[in-house]
Enzyme design. Structure first.
Site, mmCIF file in Angstrom:
data_model
loop_
_atom_site.group_PDB
_atom_site.id
_atom_site.type_symbol
_atom_site.label_atom_id
_atom_site.label_comp_id
_atom_site.label_asym_id
_atom_site.label_seq_id
_atom_site.Cartn_x
_atom_site.Cartn_y
_atom_site.Cartn_z
ATOM 1 C CG ASN A 1 -3.538 -2.237 6.905
ATOM 2 O OD1 ASN A 1 -3.383 -1.893 5.740
ATOM 3 N ND2 ASN A 1 -4.626 -2.838 7.332
ATOM 4 C CE LYS B 1 -3.914 -2.288 2.292
ATOM 5 N NZ LYS B 1 -4.890 -2.215 3.412
ATOM 6 C CD GLU C 1 -8.755 -9.435 -3.563
ATOM 7 O OE1 GLU C 1 -7.563 -9.705 -3.294
ATOM 8 O OE2 GLU C 1 -9.602 -9.199 -2.685
ATOM 9 C CE1 TYR D 1 -9.378 -3.180 0.454
ATOM 10 C CE2 TYR D 1 -8.328 -1.319 -0.609
ATOM 11 C CZ TYR D 1 -8.253 -2.456 0.177
ATOM 12 O OH TYR D 1 -7.031 -2.864 0.690
ATOM 13 C CG HIS E 1 -5.346 -6.321 -0.354
ATOM 14 N ND1 HIS E 1 -6.566 -6.407 0.258
ATOM 15 C CD2 HIS E 1 -5.350 -7.245 -1.359
ATOM 16 C CE1 HIS E 1 -7.293 -7.329 -0.375
ATOM 17 N NE2 HIS E 1 -6.579 -7.844 -1.358
#
Ligand code: ATP
Ligand code: MG
Length: 142
Positions: A114, A11, A128, A51, A117
């Site tokens: 965080n 990320k 995905e 998302y 993913h």
């Protein structure tokens, strides 16, 4: 255990801190092969689509803003039991609650930022991977 593929996104927070290479190295040490890899800057539409399952959650706007603020690194990872094994190596969503040695404990800042993913099921992993990589950009499974 069957060989599986799963989707990893490093990320924006982790790419900004230049920890993308360290995260890929940790994944290779943990037994994953990187079978496809791309650095890209997600558009709002692409992040919202990715998302979409969270579109009614209170943090959705914040999540899309975060995921589109700077580039990400997207990787298809392969090994036996890849989906569950990668979730284990990633650690809990909130880095404070993640086990020692996990990617989120080592590199994550907070529950939003965080570091990575990871797909949460084999079916979602397939969807995905197809969302980001055309079939002709991913090596066929052996
Ligand atoms: P990911 O889907 O990114 O691998 P996850 O499966 O551990 O993470 P999800 O519940 O699917 O967690 O949430 C997706 C992402 O939304 C989280 O990784 C985090 O970036 C963000 N997020 C989740 N909960 C919160 C929250 N309470 N506040 C802010 N952001 C959140
Ligand atoms: Mg998730």
């Amino acid at each position: 255990m069957a060989t599986e593929r799963t989707l990893c996104i490093i990320k924006p927070d982790a790419v900004e801190k230049k920890t993308g290479g360290a995260i890929l190295a940790l994944l290779e040490t943990a037994g994953f092969s990187v079978v496809a890899l791309e650095k890209t800057h997600l558009s709002k539409v692409v992040a919202e689509g990715f998302y979409a399952v969270h579109k009614d959650r209170p943090f959705f706007g914040e999540l899309v803003t975060f995921m589109t603020r700077s580039p990400v690194i997207i990787a298809v990872l392969e090994r036996d039991d890849a989906v569950a094994k990668y979730r284990g190596v990633m650690g809990a969503t909130d880095p404070v609650k993640a086990d020692a040695g996990t990617i989120r404990k080592l590199f994550g800042a907070n529950v939003g930022e965080n570091a990575v993913h990871g797909s949460d099921s084999l079916a979602n992993a397939k969807n995905e991977i197809a969302y980001f990589f055309a079939a002709n950009r991913v090596a066929p499974t052996a």
